[in-house]
Design a protein around this motif. Structure first.
Motif, PDB file in Angstrom:
ATOM      1  N   VAL A 235      -2.717  -3.811  11.490  1.00 57.05           N
ATOM      2  CA  VAL A 235      -2.554  -2.703  12.423  1.00 57.05           C
ATOM      3  C   VAL A 235      -3.239  -3.083  13.729  1.00 57.05           C
ATOM      4  O   VAL A 235      -4.324  -3.672  13.721  1.00 57.05           O
ATOM      5  N   HIS A 236      -2.621  -2.751  14.835  1.00 57.40           N
ATOM      6  CA  HIS A 236      -3.168  -3.021  16.162  1.00 57.40           C
ATOM      7  C   HIS A 236      -4.558  -2.394  16.287  1.00 57.40           C
ATOM      8  O   HIS A 236      -4.813  -1.286  15.785  1.00 57.40           O
ATOM      9  N   ALA A 237      -5.449  -3.082  16.981  1.00 60.59           N
ATOM     10  CA  ALA A 237      -6.847  -2.655  17.080  1.00 60.59           C
ATOM     11  C   ALA A 237      -7.007  -1.257  17.652  1.00 60.59           C
ATOM     12  O   ALA A 237      -7.952  -0.537  17.307  1.00 60.59           O
ATOM     13  N   GLU A 238      -6.098  -0.819  18.521  1.00 64.98           N
ATOM     14  CA  GLU A 238      -6.216   0.492  19.142  1.00 64.98           C
ATOM     15  C   GLU A 238      -5.622   1.618  18.293  1.00 64.98           C
ATOM     16  O   GLU A 238      -5.656   2.776  18.692  1.00 64.98           O
ATOM     17  N   HIS A 239      -5.082   1.274  17.127  1.00 68.69           N
ATOM     18  CA  HIS A 239      -4.355   2.271  16.332  1.00 68.69           C
ATOM     19  C   HIS A 239      -4.788   2.282  14.880  1.00 68.69           C
ATOM     20  O   HIS A 239      -3.998   2.640  14.000  1.00 68.69           O
ATOM     21  N   ARG A 240      -6.016   1.893  14.609  1.00 69.02           N
ATOM     22  CA  ARG A 240      -6.467   1.821  13.215  1.00 69.02           C
ATOM     23  C   ARG A 240      -6.963   3.183  12.735  1.00 69.02           C
ATOM     24  O   ARG A 240      -8.148   3.441  12.633  1.00 69.02           O
ATOM     25  N   HIS A 241      -6.005   4.024  12.459  1.00 68.15           N
ATOM     26  CA  HIS A 241      -6.298   5.363  11.970  1.00 68.15           C
ATOM     27  C   HIS A 241      -5.387   5.651  10.787  1.00 68.15           C
ATOM     28  O   HIS A 241      -4.446   4.923  10.498  1.00 68.15           O
ATOM     29  N   GLY A 242      -5.696   6.744  10.085  1.00 69.74           N
ATOM     30  CA  GLY A 242      -4.978   7.042   8.854  1.00 69.74           C
ATOM     31  C   GLY A 242      -3.485   7.212   9.023  1.00 69.74           C
ATOM     32  O   GLY A 242      -2.720   6.920   8.110  1.00 69.74           O
ATOM     33  N   GLY A 243      -3.033   7.687  10.195  1.00 71.40           N
ATOM     34  CA  GLY A 243      -1.617   7.947  10.385  1.00 71.40           C
ATOM     35  C   GLY A 243      -0.753   6.715  10.245  1.00 71.40           C
ATOM     36  O   GLY A 243       0.307   6.749   9.623  1.00 71.40           O
ATOM     37  N   VAL A 244      -1.172   5.591  10.819  1.00 71.09           N
ATOM     38  CA  VAL A 244      -0.357   4.377  10.783  1.00 71.09           C
ATOM     39  C   VAL A 244      -0.246   3.838   9.364  1.00 71.09           C
ATOM     40  O   VAL A 244       0.847   3.505   8.890  1.00 71.09           O
ATOM     41  N   ILE A 245      -1.373   3.751   8.660  1.00 67.70           N
ATOM     42  CA  ILE A 245      -1.324   3.183   7.322  1.00 67.70           C
ATOM     43  C   ILE A 245      -0.569   4.110   6.374  1.00 67.70           C
ATOM     44  O   ILE A 245       0.165   3.659   5.490  1.00 67.70           O
ATOM     45  N   MET A 246      -0.691   5.422   6.558  1.00 69.68           N
ATOM     46  CA  MET A 246       0.059   6.343   5.706  1.00 69.68           C
ATOM     47  C   MET A 246       1.553   6.267   5.994  1.00 69.68           C
ATOM     48  O   MET A 246       2.383   6.425   5.088  1.00 69.68           O
ATOM     49  N   ALA A 247       1.919   6.040   7.248  1.00 74.00           N
ATOM     50  CA  ALA A 247       3.333   5.858   7.577  1.00 74.00           C
ATOM     51  C   ALA A 247       3.895   4.632   6.870  1.00 74.00           C
ATOM     52  O   ALA A 247       4.994   4.661   6.310  1.00 74.00           O
ATOM     53  N   LEU A 248       3.140   3.545   6.887  1.00 72.39           N
ATOM     54  CA  LEU A 248       3.565   2.330   6.193  1.00 72.39           C
ATOM     55  C   LEU A 248       3.693   2.577   4.699  1.00 72.39           C
ATOM     56  O   LEU A 248       4.697   2.217   4.077  1.00 72.39           O
ATOM     57  N   TRP A 249       2.684   3.195   4.109  1.00 69.03           N
ATOM     58  CA  TRP A 249       2.716   3.424   2.664  1.00 69.03           C
ATOM     59  C   TRP A 249       3.847   4.363   2.271  1.00 69.03           C
ATOM     60  O   TRP A 249       4.503   4.184   1.250  1.00 69.03           O
ATOM     61  N   GLY A 250       4.076   5.392   3.073  1.00 70.33           N
ATOM     62  CA  GLY A 250       5.170   6.309   2.765  1.00 70.33           C
ATOM     63  C   GLY A 250       6.501   5.585   2.709  1.00 70.33           C
ATOM     64  O   GLY A 250       7.313   5.802   1.802  1.00 70.33           O
ATOM     65  N   ALA A 251       6.758   4.705   3.674  1.00 65.89           N
ATOM     66  CA  ALA A 251       8.004   3.946   3.692  1.00 65.89           C
ATOM     67  C   ALA A 251       8.075   2.958   2.529  1.00 65.89           C
ATOM     68  O   ALA A 251       9.138   2.744   1.946  1.00 65.89           O
ATOM     69  N   LEU A 252       6.944   2.354   2.179  1.00 69.45           N
ATOM     70  CA  LEU A 252       6.928   1.416   1.059  1.00 69.45           C
ATOM     71  C   LEU A 252       7.267   2.111  -0.255  1.00 69.45           C
ATOM     72  O   LEU A 252       8.068   1.603  -1.052  1.00 69.45           O
ATOM     73  N   PHE A 253       6.664   3.276  -0.488  1.00 71.52           N
ATOM     74  CA  PHE A 253       6.944   3.976  -1.740  1.00 71.52           C
ATOM     75  C   PHE A 253       8.375   4.514  -1.768  1.00 71.52           C
ATOM     76  O   PHE A 253       9.007   4.571  -2.825  1.00 71.52           O
ATOM     77  N   GLU A 254       8.908   4.893  -0.614  1.00 69.91           N
ATOM     78  CA  GLU A 254      10.314   5.301  -0.547  1.00 69.91           C
ATOM     79  C   GLU A 254      11.211   4.120  -0.918  1.00 69.91           C
ATOM     80  O   GLU A 254      12.186   4.266  -1.672  1.00 69.91           O
ATOM     81  N   PHE A 255      10.885   2.952  -0.395  1.00 72.84           N
ATOM     82  CA  PHE A 255      11.638   1.735  -0.697  1.00 72.84           C
ATOM     83  C   PHE A 255      11.605   1.446  -2.198  1.00 72.84           C
ATOM     84  O   PHE A 255      12.631   1.135  -2.817  1.00 72.84           O
ATOM     85  N   MET A 256      10.423   1.549  -2.795  1.00 71.64           N
ATOM     86  CA  MET A 256      10.283   1.294  -4.225  1.00 71.64           C
ATOM     87  C   MET A 256      11.119   2.287  -5.027  1.00 71.64           C
ATOM     88  O   MET A 256      11.825   1.904  -5.978  1.00 71.64           O
ATOM     89  N   ASP A 257      11.067   3.544  -4.658  1.00 69.08           N
ATOM     90  CA  ASP A 257      11.774   4.583  -5.386  1.00 69.08           C
ATOM     91  C   ASP A 257      13.281   4.382  -5.309  1.00 69.08           C
ATOM     92  O   ASP A 257      13.986   4.455  -6.326  1.00 69.08           O
TER      93      ASP A 257
END
Length: 281
Positions: A144-166
């Motif tokens: 994650v870019h240094a200026e954006h290391r907050h919960g929103g970015v990582i949760m967005a990534l994880w949400g898409a990953l779990f959707e992909f898995m499902d």
């Protein structure tokens, strides 16, 4: 412009707050499950080669410029390796700037066969995972870019990953989670050894899934009394039900200790399953 296959249906914009991913001492138990509020981040799979290049530029900025990793000089300013052409690349973009601010790459079972292995196979003997491979994906090169290391970015990534898995009826994710060797300005393996000794007591997988590092970090020869929390990303994985598969390997190019980790969708806590719209059995 090179067209890439789209691994899933188009993803909707994801709305998350700018919560802290790296909690300070005053809030050590910050939750990774933020409330949904309007934001300016979108998550999508790369469809063109130039989008993959954006992810590779971000990776170079984080791994080489920030962390000092020694990367192949395939293309200046880009982190590229032989697995990239076989992977799907997930991107989080700041819609205000049009900039890629977060990424994962995903190696599916079919593409792992084409590549001949996963990246994790180069660091660990994964023999005991052979029965899982038909429904197992590898996650890698997360940053994650240094200026954006907050919960929103990582949760967005994880949400898409779990959707992909499902959607693709896959149930297991593996990958190498890195622990920097630099601790308090000193290059040492003591911090990584300490984290390993913590997690082996609390989050070690069943022995049937244990793997062996090809280049082990000499954890038994290092101090393991350092009072240190695991990196934020590893703590996030653990909250999602991930397990550690064994002792860390040493990656000399990235100068990190890499922990082998596995997440299974069946182990995802119910509150996260609801959040990722996967349903609760």
């Amino acid at each position: 412009m090179k067209e890439l296959p789209n691994p899933t249906f188009a993803l909707s914009p994801v709305y998350f707050p700018r919560g802290s991913l790296h909690p300070g001492p005053a809030n050590p138990n910050v939750d990774f499950l933020p409330r949904r509020v309007q934001s300016t981040i979108q998550v999508a799979w790369a469809k063109h080669q130039d989008e993959v290049r954006e992810a590779q530029q971000l990776r170079y900025s984080v791994f080489a410029t920030e962390m000092g990793a020694r990367l192949p000089k395939t293309l200046p300013g880009h982190d590229i390796d032989l697995f990239d052409d076989y992977c799907e690349h997930l991107l989080v973009r700041d819609t205000l700037r049009g900039q890629v601010i977060g990424t994962y790459r995903v190696l599916t079972p079919a593409q792992a066969k084409r590549a001949g292995s996963t990246y994790s196979d180069t660091e660990f003997d994964l023999t005991r995972l052979r029965d899982l491979r038909k429904r197992m994906v590898e996650l890698g090169r997360s940053c994650v870019h240094a200026e954006h290391r907050h919960g929103g970015v990582i949760m967005a990534l994880w949400g898409a990953l779990f959707e992909f898995m499902d959607r693709n009826r896959l149930d297991t994710m593996i990958g190498c989670a890195s622990i920097p060797m630099l601790h308090n300005g000193v290059v040492t393996g003591d911090a990584a050894a300490s984290i390993w000794h913590q997690l082996r007591e609390t989050h070690l997988a069943n022995i049937q899934y244990h793997v062996r590092p090809r280049l082990p970090l000499p954890v038994d020869e290092l101090g393991h009394g350092v009072q240190i929390d695991p990196p934020a990303l590893i703590k996030g994985y653990l909250r999602l039900g991930a397990k550690v598969l064994g002792a860390p390997a040493w990656d000399p190019d990235f100068n990190t200790a890499d922990l082998p980790m596995m997440m299974r969708t069946a182990d995802l806590p119910a509150r996260y399953r609801r959040h990722f719209s996967m349903g609760v059995p």
